[in-house]
Design an enzyme around this catalytic site. Structure first.
Site, PDB file in Angstrom:
ATOM      1  N   CYS A 212       0.851  -1.198   0.000  1.00  0.00           N
ATOM      2  CA  CYS A 212       0.000   0.000   0.000  1.00  0.00           C
ATOM      3  C   CYS A 212       0.887   1.248   0.000  1.00  0.00           C
ATOM      4  O   CYS A 212       1.882   1.306   0.722  1.00  0.00           O
ATOM      5  CB  CYS A 212      -0.895  -0.030   1.230  1.00  0.00           C
ATOM      6  SG  CYS A 212      -1.815   1.505   1.466  1.00  0.00           S
ATOM      7  N   HIS A 245      -7.332   2.617   2.842  1.00  0.00           N
ATOM      8  CA  HIS A 245      -6.721   3.717   2.088  1.00  0.00           C
ATOM      9  C   HIS A 245      -7.241   3.829   0.656  1.00  0.00           C
ATOM     10  O   HIS A 245      -7.229   4.910   0.072  1.00  0.00           O
ATOM     11  CB  HIS A 245      -5.194   3.567   2.098  1.00  0.00           C
ATOM     12  CG  HIS A 245      -4.597   3.869   3.439  1.00  0.00           C
ATOM     13  ND1 HIS A 245      -3.656   3.072   4.040  1.00  0.00           N
ATOM     14  CD2 HIS A 245      -4.852   4.882   4.313  1.00  0.00           C
ATOM     15  CE1 HIS A 245      -3.333   3.592   5.229  1.00  0.00           C
ATOM     16  NE2 HIS A 245      -4.050   4.684   5.412  1.00  0.00           N
ATOM     17  N   CYS A 348      -2.839 -31.879 -18.579  1.00  0.00           N
ATOM     18  CA  CYS A 348      -1.661 -32.753 -18.538  1.00  0.00           C
ATOM     19  C   CYS A 348      -0.764 -32.437 -17.338  1.00  0.00           C
ATOM     20  O   CYS A 348       0.012 -33.283 -16.902  1.00  0.00           O
ATOM     21  CB  CYS A 348      -0.874 -32.675 -19.838  1.00  0.00           C
ATOM     22  SG  CYS A 348      -0.654 -30.996 -20.423  1.00  0.00           S
ATOM     23  N   HIS A 834       2.343 -27.834 -23.001  1.00  0.00           N
ATOM     24  CA  HIS A 834       1.993 -29.234 -22.751  1.00  0.00           C
ATOM     25  C   HIS A 834       3.055 -29.862 -21.841  1.00  0.00           C
ATOM     26  O   HIS A 834       4.221 -29.485 -21.897  1.00  0.00           O
ATOM     27  CB  HIS A 834       1.951 -29.962 -24.105  1.00  0.00           C
ATOM     28  CG  HIS A 834       1.587 -31.416 -24.017  1.00  0.00           C
ATOM     29  ND1 HIS A 834       0.491 -31.864 -23.322  1.00  0.00           N
ATOM     30  CD2 HIS A 834       2.173 -32.514 -24.557  1.00  0.00           C
ATOM     31  CE1 HIS A 834       0.429 -33.192 -23.432  1.00  0.00           C
ATOM     32  NE2 HIS A 834       1.431 -33.603 -24.168  1.00  0.00           N
TER      33      HIS A 834
END
Length: 875
Positions: A212, A245, A348, A834
């Site tokens: 932040c 905030h 896979c 893959h």
């Protein structure tokens, strides 16, 4: 109905008898009517696969669907469900598959005898469905006598039964994306989405490391889509901390839309409209994010159809061909342990991890060895039980039932017809995938995922589901000793943590073909300027020894606070093995995040050895002459040091938020102070835990403002402001990991309720007194486990050597290993491409490429992504 019992195999005889009894069908079903349900929205109807096996309506015995729970069972498993539940009425589904007679019209529509029977069955049909015709058959079967009623049978059946049967036959598959919950449908498109103004202020958001801009919060962060400000949310918005905030920023600027940073995936992101005061949809989110350099959603377009898309197609012999060994005629193998896993479309990553896990004896024993017991004790819905689904997949892979070699006659026929039919079908991991990915934003999608993350996810599930019993993931667990040194005073601290996998850096600068790489880079830059065709890519070749060396090098500790100087200082950290696991998992860090948030893969080859000796990386503990850092924690007050100021620093915004709820102001101030200004939520928990105390609403008094940390390392329980009880949920998190309650409270008190540091503290401060029964099952069972009782630098010599110290079980042994499997990835990033795996079985390397299982000719060991080693026996 007597005498009808054994006629499952003589449907003809049964049917003539049924005709006589047609009038009685209604009567026959009367006792069972209360148990027959019509599926409602939200009911999942499992009619394509058995809950315990891979039987389907195409299997010899067909599939039985329970007319009350709508679970499906193969012939071998339906009796168990009947015995357990007393549920008697099942719909039996059978699909007869016949090859079409040759000479039939080319694209003849498959005939279906009963109009459309079981619709969208997701079955094992080969990819060319045109060559087959189906006949579907459905009947009701009543247990225990197996009395059969063919369907459809509108005349004789009671209306409710007919309606229930139709609803089951027409229900969508249990795995179709479930309709979103009703509350989700209400999210509306924001009225600001189309006309949102974005400032050209050059802000680019990096892929990680956000905090932040107004406080140090690192979670629950929101990116304002107008000016790119990163700010924390309100703490109650979704249960995570924050100081509001982002909302404050909206009140100052009126910039209406913000996106939650950790929800950005290629499917979209969570957007909130401050002006409309609700979660909204932003149809232009992809462009709005790319304005700040986040191209994560753009990349989906390149991998639309999932599997094998790689944007920069390469003319050279690509990694695709090398890893899949596609140039060679590979010999298919069949039988136990040689069963493939069907790809469900980008699954896979799951298939390869499960193949490797089920080649490890401990996983085989736990799930397949205990199959009968797991099935008999499975809950009423076995599709939702982790052990059942692991056992089901393990048995599918190891039984050989789903991997039978083709018959001689089939082979001769193939040669005659000159066509090669798909022989290996593999098992479908659909039920397991649905279960283990439930509620996970990434694994529940149909996108490609990181196999390494999935492996850790599965190990975590195995841990959670093995409480109190044998835990097969023990084989991966080891202790890492981290040595941190303060560079100024040279003093050190040793701590230990548990890990399951070693991540090896791949130092490109150590490549043996550096000159070639530099020349390629130069050529590529030059080509980009003149927009000519790019040169052939060059793959970096990195020695494995250089990767190990990089792993052992000291690294800088960011934000290091030296307890010797009691100030921030420079610190370095080195890691060594405090124990060696039975199975060592090595991941090569091949993926980096580009500044556009898209994970990119480095093109590397590493000469990974078959045999590995890591003995020299064993941890040593505190050495003679080394001086330890004092056991002090940094002061509580986080944002800045308050020494010398007139009072404690307290986040007044958080105090007001709590006071608005009606708590006394002084109590709110104390709550915020004692929880280290960690936001209202932590403070709220403190209030709930301390409401009963007599001085609850008294003003805050501090013993001294000189050193808000613990007063002395010997007494972590000393009179510090934290002598109050730590937040209950922090204690719960530690006790759920198996640490005793008293020890957890002590750890939290010693570390200002910081969970991560409390965990480290537990490992470096073993319990002195006898442990609670809750974790006594963790005590060692194996003689080589006890290396750890005295292995850490803080432990007391009075510890009995045969008892593990309140930590998870560790199976230590020599650090010598042999490679037995590796998973390789093809493609530009973990989000596409893959995976295949190679496993060494019976002395031969075997390649598992989805449903195809073949003997490997040239295992590409230098291109792997995750490597699996097993320990060599000491002989």
């Amino acid at each position: 109905v007597d005498g009808v019992g054994g006629f499952m195999n003589h449907p003809g005889g049964a049917r003539s008898r049924n005709v006589k009894m047609a009038a009685d069908l209604g009567e026959l079903l009367v006792p069972y009517m209360p148990t027959i349900r019509v599926p409602r929205t939200g009911d999942r109807v499992f009619k394509s696969e058995c809950a315990f096996s891979f039987d389907s309506p195409e299997s010899e015995g067909g599939l039985y669907v329970c007319m009350n729970t709508f679970l499906g069972f193969g012939r071998e498993h339906v009796e168990r469900h009947y015995r357990k539940t007393g549920q008697s009425v099942y719909m039996h589904l059978k699909r007869h598959v016949k090859e079409k007679a040759t000479g039939a019209a080319g694209g003849a529509i498959p005939r279906r005898r009963n109009g459309k029977v079981f619709l969208d069955l997701e079955l094992n049909r080969d990819f060319n469905g045109e060559d087959y015709e189906y006949e579907d058959e459905a009947k009701l079967v009543i247990f225990p006598d197996h009395f059969e009623i063919p369907l459809p049978n509108i005349e004789e059946l009671p209306a409710l039964v007919t309606i229930a049967c139709d609803a089951v036959l027409n229900a969508p598959s249990a795995y179709k994306k479930q309709e979103p919950e009703s509350w989700e449908e209400e999210i509306q498109v924001s009225r600001h989405a189309r006309s949102l103004r974005q400032l050209d202020n050059g802000v680019k958001i990096p892929p990680s490391g956000w905090k932040c801009q107004k406080c140090e919060m690192r979670e629950n962060l929101w990116l304002n889509l107008t000016d790119g400000a990163v700010l924390c949310g309100k703490w109650f918005f979704d249960g995570s901390g924050g100081n509001g905030h982002a909302l404050e920023h909206y009140r100052e600027t009126n910039y209406p839309l913000a996106v939650k940073l950790d929800t950005i995936t290629p499917d979209g992101a969570d957007v909130y409209s401050f002006e409309e005061e609700e979660a909204v949809l932003d149809p232009h989110i992809s462009e709005h994010l790319s304005h700040f350099g986040i191209d994560m959603l753009q990349m989906q377009k390149g991998t639309e159809n999932g599997h094998h898309t790689d944007n920069n197609a390469r003319p050279r012999v690509s990694e695709w061909e090398v890893i899949q060994e596609s140039g060679m005629k590979l010999k298919a193998v069949y039988g136990s342990g040689y069963t493939g896993v069907k790809n469900l479309g980008n699954s896979c990553y799951l298939g390869t991890v499960m193949q490797v896990l089920f080649s490890i004896p401990d996983f085989q024993r736990m799930y397949v060895g205990n199959l009968q017991r797991i099935y008999d004790y499975s809950p009423l819905d076995p599709t939702q039980d982790f052990a059942t689904q692991m056992a089901k997949l393990g048995h599918g892979l190891l039984s050989g039932q789903y991997s039978k070699p083709p018959m001689k006659s089939e082979l001769i026929e193939q040669v005659m017809k000159e066509e090669y039919k798909q022989q290996q079908k593999g098992v479908s991991p659909r039920m397991l995938k649905a279960l283990v990915s439930r509620g996970h934003p990434e694994f529940s999608s149909n996108r490609q995922q990181d196999a390494h993350e999935f492996l850790l996810h599965i190990i975590n599930l195995v841990e959670r589901n093995s409480a109190g019993s044998e835990n097969p993931s023990d084989v991966f667990r080891f202790l890492v000793e981290e040595r941190v040194q303060c560079c100024q005073t040279r003093r050190v601290r040793y701590t230990q943590r548990v890990d399951y996998c070693i991540q090896l850096p791949a130092p490109i600068e150590a490549a043996t073909n550096r000159e070639e790489l530099l020349a390629y880079e130069a050529k590529r830059k030059e080509v980009e300027e003149n927009t000519r065709a790019p040169p052939q890519p060059v793959r970096a070749r990195i020695p494995f020894t250089a990767c190990l060396q990089a792993f052992t090098e000291p690294e800088n500790v960011p934000d290091f606070w030296s307890s010797a100087l009691q100030a921030k200082s420079a610190g370095v950290k080195t890691s060594r093995f405090a124990s060696f696991p039975e199975y060592l998992v090595l991941q090569i860090k091949k993926f980096t995040f580009g500044v556009d948030w898209v994970p990119k893969k480095l093109d590397l080859a590493i000469d990974v050895p078959d045999f590995l000796d890591l003995s020299r990386l064993r941890a040593t503990g505190l050495q003679a002459g080394e001086e330890e850092l004092p056991d002090l924690m940094p002061p509580i007050v986080l944002p800045e040091d308050t020494r010398g100021t007139n009072g404690p620093k307290i986040d007044e915004a958080a105090v007001m938020q709590l006071a608005e709820m009606g708590f006394p102001l002084e109590a709110c101030r104390k709550a915020v102070y004692y929880t280290g200004n960690m936001g209202p939520e932590m403070a709220f928990n403190w209030i709930i835990a301390h409401m009963e105390e007599p001085d609850f609403a008294e003003p805050l008094t501090l013993p001294s403002m000189i050193n808000p940390g613990p007063s002395a390392s010997e007494s972590p329980m000393g009179a510090t402001p934290l002598a109050n009880s730590p937040p209950e949920e922090s204690i719960a998190i530690l006790t759920s990991m198996g640490f005793p309650r008293a020890h957890s409270i002590q750890a939290l008190k010693a570390t200002n309720n910081n969970l991560e540091r409390a965990l480290d503290w537990i490992f470096t401060h073993p319990e002195e007194e006898e442990e609670s029964d809750a974790i006594s099952y963790m005590a060692d069972t194996e003689p080589n486990d006890n290396t750890f009782s005295n292995a850490n630098s803080h432990s007391d010599s009075t510890l009995s050597p045969d008892r593990d110290t309140s930590g998870p079980r560790i199976k230590d042994g020599p650090g010598r290993y042999e490679l037995f499997a590796f998973i390789s990835h093809m493609g530009a990033s973990t989000m596409s491409g893959h995976y295949v795996c190679h496993i060494k079985k019976e002395g031969r390397w075997v390649i598992y490429n989805d449903h195809k299982v073949c003997l490997s000719e040239r295992p590409p060991k230098d291109l792997g992504y995750i490597y699996f080693y097993h320990r060599l026996s000491s002989s």
